[in-house]
Design an enzyme around this catalytic site. Structure first.
Site, PDB file in Angstrom:
ATOM      1  N   GLY A  11       1.035  -1.580   0.015  1.00  0.00           N
ATOM      2  CA  GLY A  11      -0.472  -0.192  -0.095  1.00  0.00           C
ATOM      3  C   GLY A  11       0.746   1.132  -0.149  1.00  0.00           C
ATOM      4  O   GLY A  11       0.366   2.511   0.527  1.00  0.00           O
ATOM      5  N   SER A  12       2.019   1.536  -0.555  1.00  0.00           N
ATOM      6  CA  SER A  12       2.930   2.633  -0.524  1.00  0.00           C
ATOM      7  C   SER A  12       2.615   3.118  -1.659  1.00  0.00           C
ATOM      8  O   SER A  12       2.470   4.752  -1.241  1.00  0.00           O
ATOM      9  CB  SER A  12       4.881   2.189  -0.715  1.00  0.00           C
ATOM     10  OG  SER A  12       4.038   1.749  -1.968  1.00  0.00           O
ATOM     11  N   ASN A  13       1.532   3.042  -2.195  1.00  0.00           N
ATOM     12  CA  ASN A  13       1.384   4.226  -2.966  1.00  0.00           C
ATOM     13  C   ASN A  13      -0.500   4.444  -2.651  1.00  0.00           C
ATOM     14  O   ASN A  13      -0.171   5.506  -2.847  1.00  0.00           O
ATOM     15  CB  ASN A  13       0.713   3.779  -4.641  1.00  0.00           C
ATOM     16  CG  ASN A  13       2.066   3.327  -5.276  1.00  0.00           C
ATOM     17  OD1 ASN A  13       2.524   4.518  -5.944  1.00  0.00           O
ATOM     18  ND2 ASN A  13       2.388   2.284  -5.440  1.00  0.00           N
ATOM     19  N   LYS A  65      -8.481 -14.494 -10.601  1.00  0.00           N
ATOM     20  CA  LYS A  65      -8.764 -13.528 -11.411  1.00  0.00           C
ATOM     21  C   LYS A  65     -10.457 -13.281 -10.266  1.00  0.00           C
ATOM     22  O   LYS A  65      -9.971 -12.816  -9.360  1.00  0.00           O
ATOM     23  CB  LYS A  65      -9.809 -13.932 -12.695  1.00  0.00           C
ATOM     24  CG  LYS A  65     -10.402 -15.198 -12.579  1.00  0.00           C
ATOM     25  CD  LYS A  65     -10.412 -16.235 -13.936  1.00  0.00           C
ATOM     26  CE  LYS A  65     -11.871 -17.285 -13.329  1.00  0.00           C
ATOM     27  NZ  LYS A  65     -12.018 -17.870 -14.824  1.00  0.00           N
ATOM     28  N   MET A  92      -3.955  -7.407  -7.380  1.00  0.00           N
ATOM     29  CA  MET A  92      -3.479  -8.510  -7.999  1.00  0.00           C
ATOM     30  C   MET A  92      -4.235  -8.618  -8.842  1.00  0.00           C
ATOM     31  O   MET A  92      -3.682 -10.164  -8.025  1.00  0.00           O
ATOM     32  CB  MET A  92      -1.832  -8.760  -8.394  1.00  0.00           C
ATOM     33  CG  MET A  92      -0.838  -7.040  -7.513  1.00  0.00           C
ATOM     34  SD  MET A  92       0.219  -6.416  -8.595  1.00  0.00           S
ATOM     35  CE  MET A  92       1.520  -7.427  -9.538  1.00  0.00           C
ATOM     36  N   ARG A  93      -5.089  -8.741  -9.758  1.00  0.00           N
ATOM     37  CA  ARG A  93      -5.821  -9.916 -10.363  1.00  0.00           C
ATOM     38  C   ARG A  93      -6.197  -9.360 -11.280  1.00  0.00           C
ATOM     39  O   ARG A  93      -6.402  -7.968 -11.907  1.00  0.00           O
ATOM     40  CB  ARG A  93      -7.349  -9.419  -9.717  1.00  0.00           C
ATOM     41  CG  ARG A  93      -7.182 -10.174  -8.389  1.00  0.00           C
ATOM     42  CD  ARG A  93      -8.763 -10.859  -7.343  1.00  0.00           C
ATOM     43  NE  ARG A  93      -7.766 -11.747  -5.986  1.00  0.00           N
ATOM     44  CZ  ARG A  93      -8.539 -13.064  -6.283  1.00  0.00           C
ATOM     45  NH1 ARG A  93      -8.770 -13.278  -7.027  1.00  0.00           N
ATOM     46  NH2 ARG A  93      -7.741 -13.339  -4.803  1.00  0.00           N
ATOM     47  N   ASN A 109      -5.129   2.338 -13.537  1.00  0.00           N
ATOM     48  CA  ASN A 109      -4.630   1.510 -12.809  1.00  0.00           C
ATOM     49  C   ASN A 109      -2.738   1.993 -12.571  1.00  0.00           C
ATOM     50  O   ASN A 109      -2.079   2.962 -14.130  1.00  0.00           O
ATOM     51  CB  ASN A 109      -4.506   0.465 -14.046  1.00  0.00           C
ATOM     52  CG  ASN A 109      -2.723  -0.451 -13.186  1.00  0.00           C
ATOM     53  OD1 ASN A 109      -3.233  -1.177 -11.747  1.00  0.00           O
ATOM     54  ND2 ASN A 109      -2.563  -1.241 -14.007  1.00  0.00           N
ATOM     55  N   HIS A 111       1.669   1.009 -13.211  1.00  0.00           N
ATOM     56  CA  HIS A 111       1.882  -0.682 -13.451  1.00  0.00           C
ATOM     57  C   HIS A 111       3.017   0.109 -13.566  1.00  0.00           C
ATOM     58  O   HIS A 111       4.221   1.729 -14.096  1.00  0.00           O
ATOM     59  CB  HIS A 111       1.227   0.023 -15.235  1.00  0.00           C
ATOM     60  CG  HIS A 111       2.611  -2.027 -15.936  1.00  0.00           C
ATOM     61  ND1 HIS A 111       2.098  -2.954 -15.167  1.00  0.00           N
ATOM     62  CD2 HIS A 111       3.767  -1.773 -16.782  1.00  0.00           C
ATOM     63  CE1 HIS A 111       3.167  -3.946 -15.425  1.00  0.00           C
ATOM     64  NE2 HIS A 111       3.657  -3.530 -16.578  1.00  0.00           N
TER      65      HIS A 111
HETATM   66  C1  GAR Z   1       3.399  -0.152  -7.649  1.00  0.00           C
HETATM   67  O1  GAR Z   1       4.505  -1.598  -7.951  1.00  0.00           O
HETATM   68  C2  GAR Z   1       2.351  -1.099  -8.654  1.00  0.00           C
HETATM   69  O2  GAR Z   1       3.181  -0.556  -9.650  1.00  0.00           O
HETATM   70  C3  GAR Z   1       2.445  -2.324  -9.290  1.00  0.00           C
HETATM   71  O3  GAR Z   1       2.542  -3.378  -7.739  1.00  0.00           O
HETATM   72  C4  GAR Z   1       3.221  -2.618  -6.793  1.00  0.00           C
HETATM   73  C5  GAR Z   1       2.539  -1.980  -5.900  1.00  0.00           C
HETATM   74  O4  GAR Z   1       2.722  -1.269  -4.606  1.00  0.00           O
HETATM   75  N1  GAR Z   1       1.399  -3.561  -9.769  1.00  0.00           N
HETATM   76  C6  GAR Z   1       1.806  -3.583 -10.928  1.00  0.00           C
HETATM   77  O5  GAR Z   1       2.280  -4.206 -11.436  1.00  0.00           O
HETATM   78  C7  GAR Z   1       0.412  -4.047 -11.455  1.00  0.00           C
HETATM   79  N2  GAR Z   1       0.621  -4.892 -12.981  1.00  0.00           N
HETATM   80  P1  GAR Z   1       2.532  -0.708  -2.682  1.00  0.00           P
HETATM   81  O6  GAR Z   1       1.620  -1.589  -2.823  1.00  0.00           O
HETATM   82  O7  GAR Z   1       3.266  -0.587  -2.216  1.00  0.00           O
HETATM   83  O8  GAR Z   1       1.290   0.515  -4.112  1.00  0.00           O
END
Ligand code: GAR
Length: 193
Positions: A11-13, A65, A92-93, A109, A111
């Site tokens: 969840g850092s984002n 999924k 991640m689904r 999203n 990426h």
């Molecule tokens: C992020 O790096 C995001 O780009 C990636 O998951 C991470 C989530 O990090 N997403 C994907 O790879 C989607 N295909 P977080 O949980 O620390 O936010």
């Protein structure tokens, strides 16, 4: 603009988005709820810290999924928030047509690569192993094509000599933490959603 965030991991984002909201850097966007398909996701712990409601939603019956009863639970929960924007931040689904069409045009999203390069799983590792000298991150609208929707914005990260996958991942994540809140703020200002 009412925003919900979906994530499966640390969840850092989501944290970067909530911090931006605290710092008045999120425009008129307001995060109204965090959802996860993983009961132990770090993302769910952010709720108490930032005063935002969180919920685990059972994604069953499928492992990777979102389809069937789990998909319906997610759709109902998101719709109940009155969300204008759905942000996938490490959710991640594999999403299926019902979910995708329900939120078409209002779901974005994040990426961890410069799309269209390195879609799918482990975008950072794919780029590192391929030996590119520049990679980065992308925020795009979600469409039926996996990691293929219209690009809203990107940030580039240089792969320096001696870089390891760990140091590269740190740099990509730092770029993500700036990019995603900035895109949300811009969308709220444009009232595109
Ligand atoms: C992020 O790096 C995001 O780009 C990636 O998951 C991470 C989530 O990090 N997403 C994907 O790879 C989607 N295909 P977080 O949980 O620390 O936010």
């Amino acid at each position: 603009m009412r925003v919900v965030i979906l994530g499966s991991g640390r969840g850092s984002n989501a944290e970067a988005i909530l911090q931006a909201q605290c710092d008045h850097r999120l425009g008129s966007a307001q995060v109204v709820k965090l959802f996860s398909d993983q009961p132990a996701a770090g993302l769910l712990a952010l709720g108490a810290r930032f005063g935002v409601e969180t919920a685990f939603i059972d994604p069953a019956p499928f492992k990777t999924k979102l389809e069937g009863p789990g998909e319906d639970r997610f759709i109902e929960a998101i719709q109940a928030t009155g969300a204008d924007l759905v942000v996938l931040a490490g959710f991640m689904r594999v999403l299926k047509p019902k979910f995708l069409s329900t939120f078409a045009g209002k779901m974005i999203n994040l990426h961890p690569s410069l799309l269209p390069s390195f879609p799918g799983l482990d975008g950072i590792g794919q780029a590192f192993r391929r030996g590119v000298k520049v990679t980065g991150c992308t925020v795009h609208y979600v469409t039926q094509e996996v990691d293929g929707g219209p690009i809203l914005d990107q940030a580039a990260v240089r792969v320096e000599p001696g870089e390891t996958i760990e140091t590269l991942a740190d740099k990509v994540h730092a770029a993500e933490h700036d990019l995603l809140p900035a895109v949300i703020a811009r969308l709220s200002a444009q009232s595109k959603i």
